[in-house]
Design an enzyme around this catalytic site. Structure first.
Site, PDB file in Angstrom:
ATOM      1  N   GLY A  94      31.951  16.926  20.245  1.00  0.00           N
ATOM      2  CA  GLY A  94      32.700  15.788  20.774  1.00  0.00           C
ATOM      3  C   GLY A  94      33.413  15.050  19.669  1.00  0.00           C
ATOM      4  N   VAL A  99      26.627  19.142  18.123  1.00  0.00           N
ATOM      5  CA  VAL A  99      25.194  19.155  18.403  1.00  0.00           C
ATOM      6  C   VAL A  99      24.705  20.598  18.394  1.00  0.00           C
ATOM      7  CG1 VAL A  99      23.375  18.479  20.009  1.00  0.00           C
ATOM      8  CG2 VAL A  99      25.439  17.076  19.801  1.00  0.00           C
ATOM      9  N   ASP A 209      28.544   4.332  25.464  1.00  0.00           N
ATOM     10  CA  ASP A 209      29.160   5.578  25.928  1.00  0.00           C
ATOM     11  C   ASP A 209      28.371   6.172  27.096  1.00  0.00           C
ATOM     12  OD1 ASP A 209      31.111   7.543  25.929  1.00  0.00           O
ATOM     13  OD2 ASP A 209      30.065   8.812  24.489  1.00  0.00           O
TER      14      ASP A 209
END
Length: 508
Positions: A94, A99, A209
């Site tokens: 992102g 990740v 978020d």
């Protein structure tokens, strides 16, 4: 000739490579064993000592695609930064970083490691805040928050190691089912709100978020129900958290942090935020889960952010007519433009969720209520016949008599016309004025006395042929289909003369 023996170190390297490609589902173990045997047989054991070289060899044998090889390079490159972790798989990427799925050396605990992109790594203020808040989160423990294990700098990157939740996220469920059941949405959002309330009460941190991708679902294995009542939500990606008293804007790094589809107006403007900004994100997420679409859409992030600032929130009940009133009000209040018009605390938000669940029925009911109610139309109710002496009965008789009189005048007109034309057929049909149509051919009955009938029920007899001719008249043009049309034999005589003249001319 004996088969060359593979050194122990090469065997360890191969096992590490084999785990990497099998976890990603790229190559079967049996095909890897065949490739290793082929390398040893041909004296190319050195390839086994280098994961990238082994990957290229698998591409040559058409066991790996070029895209898979590119992803393998990323994992191998990042592995050099994490000597205490064994990276297994890239889970996603992102605006903040990438990740990876990893296994901790010594404990074999499966974790998720989030690495920060180099542009943010070069911002010392961001890195300091990231580590400070990560340490705070590492000291927190809640069943609906993915636990942070540790954070730090490793090699050329800074990272955060957190609990790995094996299960889908809400975005995946949306993709599979288009919309989610109302009861299920309320339960999941309640769990997330409880986790946020805990973090806010303990550390005064705002997530910033909230979105379906950041809400993972942990569920029991072997469950076939798509929306089990015992699903547990886990909120992840606290890398954007920010203290409420922090006046620094993350937009100083050159971008707005957060997802525009669910971002609160004050966050878009870069103003001071508190828990009500996360409540707005929860409301926008609920809107998407319930309706299958985000509150605002646009051709660019700027257009979407502008809509959050200026346009009224579309009523979710207009898109989902079966939505209960309390759930609808809950979403609309959570997404109010002004902070003071929203729920002021998570506790108030949670209380509204409990009220919405109560409206749906028992909160502990295991079977979730489907999102959309089927449209049920009530069958028309037959009115009972009017009772004699009532106003409705008298009115019906009056209308019935008026209809009979009108019908009598029409039938008399037909009778006069038929009498003037003459009746060629003696058979008759019976017509009932009150019904206004032909009932059946009447069989002559002789020597039978008939009581006089009332005007409303009087039966009149007409010649059958006359009625038949009248009934056959066109419904579009007022013409009688039995009436002959045409010009007689003259056209045929002209045609015959023309043919004869043509034959004579041909013979001459």
């Amino acid at each position: 000739m004996s088969t060359p023996i593979e050194p122990a170190s090469l065997s360890d390297q191969f096992e590490s490579m084999a785990e990497l490609v099998t976890v990603n589902g790229w190559v079967d173990r049996s095909k890897l064993e065949a490739a290793r045997a082929d390398l040893i047989k041909n004296g190319k054991q050195a390839v086994l000592s280098d994961k990238r070289a082994m990957g290229r060899y698998l591409v040559e044998r058409h066991l790996l695609t070029s895209e898979q090889m590119t992803e393998l390079d990323v994992i191998v490159q990042q592995q050099a930064n994490f000597p205490t972790y064994h990276l297994l798989k890239k889970l996603g990427a992102g605006g903040m970083g990438t990740v990876f799925l990893a296994k901790q050396a010594g404990t074999d605990q499966i974790l998720a490691i989030k690495t920060i992109i180099s542009r943010l790594k070069e911002d010392p203020d961001f890195v300091d805040r990231f580590h400070r808040e990560s340490k705070v989160l590492a000291g927190l423990d809640h069943p609906h928050i993915a636990k942070v294990i540790e954070s730090g700098d490793s090699g050329n990157t800074c990272f955060m190691a957190m609990e790995y939740v094996e299960g889908p996220n809400l975005a995946t469920l949306l993709k599979d089912h288009k919309v989610l059941p109302e009861r299920y949405v309320l339960r999941v959002i309640r769990q997330v709100a409880e986790g946020l309330a805990y973090v806010y009460a303990e550390a005064e941190l705002v997530h910033r978020d909230i979105k379906p991708e950041n809400i993972l679902i942990s569920r029991s294995s072997g469950v076939t129900d798509p929306f089990p009542a015992d699903d547990a939500a886990k909120l992840i990606d606290f890398g954007l958290v920010k203290p409420v008293d922090d006046d620094e804007h993350l937009t100083q790094t050159g971008m707005t942090i957060g997802t525009p589809l669910y971002m609160s107006p004050e966050q878009i403007r870069g103003e001071r935020i508190d828990c009500r900004s996360d409540i707005y994100g929860l409301g926008a997420t609920m809107y998407h889960l319930l309706t299958g679409t985000t509150p605002f859409v646009g051709t660019s992030p700027g257009a979407i952010m502008s809509a959050h600032l200026t346009q009224p929130v579309p009523d979710p009940a207009q898109r989902v007519p079966g939505l209960t009133a309390k759930t609808r009000d809950l979403v609309m209040m959570a997404m109010a433009k002004h902070q003071e018009q929203r729920f002021l605390t998570f506790e108030a938000f949670l209380k509204a969720i409990s009220a919405a669940l109560s409206e749906l029925g028992e909160q502990n009911d295991a079977s979730p209520r489907l999102l959309r109610k089927p449209l049920v139309l009530k069958p028309p109710t037959a009115k009972p016949p009017p009772k004699p002496g009532s106003q409705r009965f008298d009115q019906a008789n009056t209308e019935h008599g008026q209809l009979a009189n009108t019908t009598d005048r029409i039938l008399n007109k037909f009778r006069k016309k038929n009498d003037s034309e003459g009746v060629l057929d003696g058979s008759k049909v019976v017509m009932t004025p009150a019904m206004g149509g032909v009932v059946s051919p009447a069989t002559p009955v002789q020597n039978q006395s008939v009581a006089p009938a009332s005007p409303a029920t009087q039966r009149m007899e007409l010649p059958a042929k006359s009625v038949a001719r009248a009934s056959q008249r066109s419904k579009v043009f007022d013409e009688d289909p039995n009436e002959s049309h045409g010009t007689g034999m003259l056209p045929w005589l002209v045609l015959a003369a023309a043919v004869a003249a043509l034959v004579i001319w041909f013979l001459l």
